[in-house]
Design a protein around this motif. Structure first.
Motif, mmCIF file in Angstrom:
data_model
loop_
_atom_site.group_PDB
_atom_site.id
_atom_site.type_symbol
_atom_site.label_atom_id
_atom_site.label_comp_id
_atom_site.label_asym_id
_atom_site.label_seq_id
_atom_site.Cartn_x
_atom_site.Cartn_y
_atom_site.Cartn_z
ATOM 1 N N ARG A 1 3.996 3.586 -2.218
ATOM 2 C CA ARG A 1 4.909 4.041 -3.216
ATOM 3 C C ARG A 1 6.320 3.746 -3.267
ATOM 4 O O ARG A 1 6.907 4.196 -2.058
ATOM 5 C CB ARG A 1 4.330 5.397 -3.789
ATOM 6 C CG ARG A 1 3.353 5.341 -4.964
ATOM 7 C CD ARG A 1 2.958 6.580 -5.309
ATOM 8 N NE ARG A 1 1.692 6.619 -5.331
ATOM 9 C CZ ARG A 1 0.965 6.322 -6.726
ATOM 10 N NH1 ARG A 1 1.956 6.230 -7.625
ATOM 11 N NH2 ARG A 1 -0.539 6.502 -6.994
ATOM 12 N N PRO B 1 -18.230 -3.094 -12.130
ATOM 13 C CA PRO B 1 -16.985 -3.336 -11.697
ATOM 14 C C PRO B 1 -15.904 -2.836 -12.574
ATOM 15 O O PRO B 1 -14.886 -2.138 -11.986
ATOM 16 C CB PRO B 1 -16.508 -4.933 -11.522
ATOM 17 C CG PRO B 1 -17.505 -5.666 -12.126
ATOM 18 C CD PRO B 1 -18.626 -4.608 -12.232
ATOM 19 N N GLU B 2 -16.120 -2.881 -13.686
ATOM 20 C CA GLU B 2 -15.094 -2.297 -14.757
ATOM 21 C C GLU B 2 -15.137 -0.548 -14.780
ATOM 22 O O GLU B 2 -14.170 0.033 -15.049
ATOM 23 C CB GLU B 2 -15.377 -2.782 -16.229
ATOM 24 C CG GLU B 2 -16.787 -2.064 -16.983
ATOM 25 C CD GLU B 2 -17.836 -3.172 -16.479
ATOM 26 O OE1 GLU B 2 -17.927 -3.901 -15.456
ATOM 27 O OE2 GLU B 2 -18.824 -2.927 -17.260
ATOM 28 N N ILE C 1 -11.892 -11.789 -15.788
ATOM 29 C CA ILE C 1 -11.748 -11.304 -14.569
ATOM 30 C C ILE C 1 -13.281 -11.026 -14.153
ATOM 31 O O ILE C 1 -14.182 -10.458 -15.029
ATOM 32 C CB ILE C 1 -10.754 -10.237 -13.940
ATOM 33 C CG1 ILE C 1 -11.175 -8.887 -14.997
ATOM 34 C CG2 ILE C 1 -9.475 -10.592 -14.270
ATOM 35 C CD1 ILE C 1 -10.398 -7.662 -14.402
ATOM 36 N N PRO C 2 -13.435 -11.040 -12.564
ATOM 37 C CA PRO C 2 -15.161 -10.831 -12.328
ATOM 38 C C PRO C 2 -15.527 -9.443 -12.972
ATOM 39 O O PRO C 2 -14.824 -8.388 -13.013
ATOM 40 C CB PRO C 2 -14.886 -10.713 -10.605
ATOM 41 C CG PRO C 2 -13.815 -11.879 -10.587
ATOM 42 C CD PRO C 2 -12.944 -11.479 -11.823
ATOM 43 N N GLY C 3 -16.746 -9.463 -13.623
ATOM 44 C CA GLY C 3 -17.313 -8.113 -13.974
ATOM 45 C C GLY C 3 -17.064 -8.130 -15.535
ATOM 46 O O GLY C 3 -17.940 -7.408 -16.201
ATOM 47 N N ASP C 4 -15.806 -8.698 -16.241
ATOM 48 C CA ASP C 4 -15.808 -8.736 -17.477
ATOM 49 C C ASP C 4 -16.622 -9.671 -18.235
ATOM 50 O O ASP C 4 -16.964 -10.757 -17.736
ATOM 51 C CB ASP C 4 -14.427 -8.997 -17.835
ATOM 52 C CG ASP C 4 -13.188 -7.669 -17.889
ATOM 53 O OD1 ASP C 4 -14.065 -6.656 -17.363
ATOM 54 O OD2 ASP C 4 -12.263 -7.703 -18.155
ATOM 55 N N HIS C 5 -16.915 -9.285 -19.589
ATOM 56 C CA HIS C 5 -17.704 -10.194 -20.223
ATOM 57 C C HIS C 5 -17.025 -11.025 -21.246
ATOM 58 O O HIS C 5 -17.463 -12.215 -21.509
ATOM 59 C CB HIS C 5 -18.675 -9.299 -21.194
ATOM 60 C CG HIS C 5 -19.971 -8.973 -20.777
ATOM 61 N ND1 HIS C 5 -20.969 -8.316 -21.498
ATOM 62 C CD2 HIS C 5 -20.394 -8.922 -19.338
ATOM 63 C CE1 HIS C 5 -21.890 -7.897 -20.700
ATOM 64 N NE2 HIS C 5 -21.702 -8.372 -19.338
ATOM 65 N N LYS D 1 -25.689 -5.663 -20.194
ATOM 66 C CA LYS D 1 -26.151 -6.322 -19.165
ATOM 67 C C LYS D 1 -27.193 -5.228 -18.472
ATOM 68 O O LYS D 1 -26.961 -3.954 -18.632
ATOM 69 C CB LYS D 1 -25.146 -6.536 -17.913
ATOM 70 C CG LYS D 1 -24.139 -5.493 -17.883
ATOM 71 C CD LYS D 1 -22.825 -5.841 -16.950
ATOM 72 C CE LYS D 1 -21.469 -4.873 -17.057
ATOM 73 N NZ LYS D 1 -20.548 -5.309 -16.428
ATOM 74 N N ARG E 1 -4.702 -7.919 -20.775
ATOM 75 C CA ARG E 1 -5.280 -7.254 -21.510
ATOM 76 C C ARG E 1 -3.984 -6.511 -22.752
ATOM 77 O O ARG E 1 -3.959 -5.821 -23.214
ATOM 78 C CB ARG E 1 -5.657 -5.959 -21.126
ATOM 79 C CG ARG E 1 -7.135 -6.077 -20.405
ATOM 80 C CD ARG E 1 -7.762 -4.831 -19.931
ATOM 81 N NE ARG E 1 -8.594 -5.165 -18.951
ATOM 82 C CZ ARG E 1 -10.010 -5.013 -19.427
ATOM 83 N NH1 ARG E 1 -10.294 -4.840 -20.605
ATOM 84 N NH2 ARG E 1 -10.678 -5.372 -18.531
ATOM 85 N N ASN F 1 0.951 -1.225 -0.175
ATOM 86 C CA ASN F 1 -0.221 -0.018 -0.028
ATOM 87 C C ASN F 1 0.845 1.287 0.101
ATOM 88 O O ASN F 1 0.156 2.343 0.408
ATOM 89 C CB ASN F 1 -1.001 0.133 1.038
ATOM 90 C CG ASN F 1 -0.002 -0.104 2.676
ATOM 91 O OD1 ASN F 1 1.004 0.086 2.585
ATOM 92 N ND2 ASN F 1 -0.989 -0.008 3.728
ATOM 93 N N ARG G 1 -12.868 -0.118 -11.465
ATOM 94 C CA ARG G 1 -11.488 -0.469 -11.500
ATOM 95 C C ARG G 1 -10.709 0.385 -12.656
ATOM 96 O O ARG G 1 -9.703 0.608 -12.368
ATOM 97 C CB ARG G 1 -11.032 -1.783 -11.805
ATOM 98 C CG ARG G 1 -11.687 -2.501 -12.895
ATOM 99 C CD ARG G 1 -11.295 -4.185 -13.107
ATOM 100 N NE ARG G 1 -12.169 -4.674 -14.207
ATOM 101 C CZ ARG G 1 -12.880 -5.541 -13.907
ATOM 102 N NH1 ARG G 1 -13.116 -5.922 -12.874
ATOM 103 N NH2 ARG G 1 -13.609 -5.973 -14.836
#
Lengths: 271, 556
Positions: free
Chosen positions: A45, B76-77, A135-139, B329, A96, A43, B80
């Motif tokens: 820098r 969430p996207e 990742i969670p939330g990505d389609h 969605k 990505r 946490n 983040r």
């Protein structure tokens, strides 16, 4: 011209986010600028040279020596050039990325190649869970490029994968190719439970017969698919069994599924 | 402690001050008259060449409540990709279209805003909405509570109850939920949706209760007026987003029968059916009607291009638009049998005919409504665009060359259908101060905000006078809240928690017996549990003061 070489001085006390190394091109920047790059360690820098010894010239090539599984986001968003990781990589390796190449001599952590769109990642050792997944939330998970793992992959490899090729030489964990939309996954060894669960389209090639497939997959018989010859040609020369697939005469048993979700996907099991 | 803000150019439309060089004095959080020659000034700021206005007020911004939390959870996207690092002073937060409460408060203050009003609080969600707003730093807060699709009201109306009972219910709801105004969303439509009606015209009967949206608008605007609630009925009209809905909007203005009415995000309600694609701008007709109807006001709900999320109580509209979600969605849901909500992410594109025309329609409304006291600067955050785009919007209004440049970049078919290029009007700083300060305070009935007269709360924003108005309004040089410097050069230097604004109109408590019966029989919680006490309210907001504004009873 020698590559920019970052040698990890010692195992960092917390996780380090290395995405700033690929956020902007390194070429043209002075060694002093590189040394002063701010990195997030846990946490707080820190300057890059508090963690790494910096040698070589900044350019298209980057080497990370003595790498450790606490180094996250190596090559995140990479658009071109090469990254060579000597040792292990942490989580989100090549996340990505759109181009270029990453090679890792050790293991890679969780979420490697998530959302990857292009380029190539080779991991000599094992890869963690959610390899080439969303990742969670990505389609969408992996959307292009090639990932080759020399060892094993964890659970959920290729979850929500959309395009590209994911090759796992060893075995893959549970839920391999779950919710897969399209693309190609090949596994040399065993796969875990629920392979292809909720997959819509796409191809999973298994060189070793699985212990079982979900009940929503239908056996469709044996085929000498022409497409396999094309795959073999595309992968020719890659290290491991995929680079040595025969150009002709490969026969597979074909299973279609997941029938609970369109059923246009296929699991091909080599005879 | 006496503070002097010396030599700034002051824009204070509430007192007709238009760019005069003046000194302002602040003591104990309030603006005071110039002190005598013997009094010592403790601190002085030299504001030569600076533009001084009251702190800005956003009178319609979705910053708390159930649907915003759904939007946050769904995106969430969004979070983040837009982190805001903590500093020794501020907490970490994130989010572009549906930011966390901390990011919301800091960013508003960094743009010179010092008060925000959440326009859609469901009674059953009020506690949670206030808890969230209580966790929103820097700014004053208040909310409008949503009625009009709740079974209790529709039952009362269906049974032919007298206006007096409806007034009592409206007043009880304001007390119970600690809000400052009444909002009606697609009058009756959220309830009608549950009875399988998918469109609900102004004079169409609710399939079960038999009342029409026009009836609901009439009784609610009358209730708000008779109770003396300063803020007029805040109306999200029927048929949002449908081509040809301008007729509905004009009918809605008439439905108030001469009583005050505020039409919110009117851009989404100003559509005609002309042209090859049967979608056109009716901004001129709408603006003309607003100009001719002194009891009507509107905020625009401007859209700006880019990714955002639409979060609305109008489940009927959101269900209709669910196929347009980007990324794909959405959520459309009932909320505790009380009303509903719909959340869908959306990307406005300048290459898209409909979006480009919506953009032009919003600007046309801004420029064609002649009285700046009756048109308010909003993007219906986050529905039209996140509130962080306000400086860009201000530049579009103030700079015709810039506006026409942008117009040149949008969809050509939409451009051909819009009259925007022919409108020469440019807003002045004085008019911007009306839109964003003086008028919102006045329409909310808050007498000590939005101006710089003696006795006003010392919420003051100081800008550098830059020709690029977007830059100017993005990073004010100083922002004072209650006389304390909270932002310097667009960065937070002190964290405060603002206060709540509420109203408490008088009512006959006999209504509580009926409410108890109704809640005990039909609702998920008891009527008594819905009520938020003053003490509870104070505990929500880091000790923020709850300020109750007077109601002046109108003639029944």
């Amino acid at each position: 011209m020698s590559a920019l070489r970052l040698t990890l001085i010692s195992r960092p006390p917390a996780r380090v986010d290395l995405s700033p190394l690929t956020a902007q091109p390194l070429a043209g920047r002075s060694a002093a600028e590189i040394a002063a790059l701010p990195l997030v360690l846990g946490n707080r820098r820190v300057r890059l040279d508090e963690l790494f010894r910096v040698t070589g010239t900044p350019g298209e090539a980057l080497e990370i020596a003595g790498s450790d599984d606490r180094l996250d986001r190596i090559g995140a968003g990479l658009a071109g050039g090469s990254i060579v990781v000597e040792g292990d990589a942490g989580a989100y390796l090549g996340q990505r990325m759109t181009g270029g190449s990453i090679t890792v001599s050790g293991h890679a952590g969780a979420f490697a190649a998530t959302g990857m769109k292009g380029g190539e990642i080779r991991v000599a050792g094992n890869a963690g869970d959610f390899l080439a997944a969303a990742i969670p939330g990505d389609h969408q998970g992996m959307q292009g490029g090639l990932v080759l793992v020399g060892g094993n992959a964890g659970d959920r490899a290729g979850d929500r994968m959309r395009r590209g090729a994911l090759l796992v030489t060893g075995s893959a964990g549970d839920y391999c190719a779950s919710r897969m939309v399209a693309g190609t996954i090949a596994v040399g060894g065993r796969v875990g439970r629920s392979t292809g669960m909720a997959m819509r389209r796409g191809t999973v090639l298994l060189l070793t017969p699985p212990a079982g497939l979900p009940p929503t997959f239908n056996a469709c018989g044996r085929f000498p698919l022409t497409m396999l010859a094309l795959l073999a040609r595309a992968w020719r020369g890659l290290p491991g069994p995929f680079g040595a697939l025969p150009a002709a005469g490969l026969t597979v048993r074909r299973f279609m599924g997941d029938l609970a979700n369109d059923g246009k996907g296929e699991v091909l099991v080599r005879e | 402690m006496l503070l002097r803000l010396a030599g700034g150019r002051v824009y204070d439309p509430a007192h007709g001050v238009n760019g005069e060089i003046r000194d302002l004095y602040v003591r104990d959080g309030r603006i005071v008259a110039a002190p005598g020659p013997d009094e010592r000034v403790d601190q002085s700021y030299d504001l030569t060449g600076r533009v001084v206005m009251a702190g800005a007020i956003d009178m319609h911004t979705h910053i708390g409540g159930g649907k915003l939390n759904i939007a946050r959870a769904m995106l969430p996207e969004d979070h983040r990709s837009d982190p805001r690092a903590r500093s020794p002073l501020t907490r970490g937060s994130c989010g572009h279209a549906a930011p966390g409460t901390f990011a919301t408060g800091y960013r508003y203050a960094e743009m010179g805003y010092t008060a925000c009003f959440e326009p859609a609080i469901l009674p059953v969600n009020a506690r949670q909405a206030h808890l969230e707003m209580g966790d929103t730093p820097m700014v004053d807060k208040g909310g409008y509570v949503m009625l009009g699709s709740d079974d209790f009201l529709l039952r009362l109306m269906a049974s032919g109850a007298e206006q007096r009972l409806i007034n009592d219910y409206v007043a009880w709801t304001l007390h119970a939920t600690r809000c400052i105004g009444i909002k009606v969303v697609n009058p009756g439509g959220i309830s009608a949706f549950k009875f399988n009606q998918r469109r609900f015209e102004l004079d169409e009967k609710h399939g079960f209760y038999g009342v029409t949206p026009r009836d609901i608008l009439r009784v609610l605007s009358r209730a708000v007026h008779e109770l003396g609630v300063p803020h007029p009925l805040h109306v999200h009209s029927s048929n949002l987003g449908l081509p040809g809905n301008a007729d509905t909007t004009l009918g809605t203005i008439q439905a108030a029968e001469g009583l005050p009415i505020h039409l919110t995000h009117i851009q989404f309600h100003s559509y005609g059916t002309e042209g090859a694609r049967k979608f056109s701008s009716a901004a001129a007709r709408i603006a003309e009607a607003i100009n001719a109807t002194p009891n009507a006001s509107c905020d625009v709900g401007q859209i700006l291009f880019g990714q955002t999320v639409t979060a609305s109580g109008d489940s009927m509209t959101q269900h209709r638009n669910s196929g347009l979600a980007s990324p794909k969605k959405f959520v459309v849901m009932d909320i505790e049998c009380d009303a509903g909500c719909g959340v869908l992410p959306f990307k406005y594109r300048d290459t898209n005919f409909v979006n480009a025309l919506q953009w032009a329609i919003g600007l046309e409304v801004f420029l064609l409504v002649t009285d700046p006291w009756r048109v308010f600067l909003t993007t219906d955050h986050p529905n039209g665009a996140p509130f962080t785009t306000y400086p860009h919007l201000i530049r579009l209004l103030m700079d015709r060359t810039f506006r026409n440049e942008r117009l040149g970049l949008v969809n050509a078919d939409a451009r051909a259908l819009s009259t925007l290029a022919s409108i020469d009007r440019e807003y002045s700083l004085y008019e911007i101060a009306i839109l964003t300060r003086a008028a919102p305070a006045r329409i909310l009935g808050i007498t000590d905000l939005g101006h710089l007269g003696t006795g006003a709360t010392a919420d003051i924003t100081v800008y550098r006078d830059e020709p690029d108005r977007e830059r100017m309004f993005s990073t004010p040089e100083y922002v004072f809240k209650d006389g304390e410097l909270i932002v310097r050069n667009g960065a937070v230097v002190k964290v405060t928690w603002g206060r709540y604004h509420t109203v408490e109109p008088a009512y006959d408590r006999g209504i509580e017996r009926r409410l108890k019966e109704h809640f005990d029989r039909y609702q998920t919680i008891r009527a008594a549990s819905l009520q938020i006490s003053r003490d509870e309210m104070a505990a929500f907001g880091h000790g923020a003061e709850v300020r109750t504004h007077p109601c002046r009873r109108g003639t029944p």
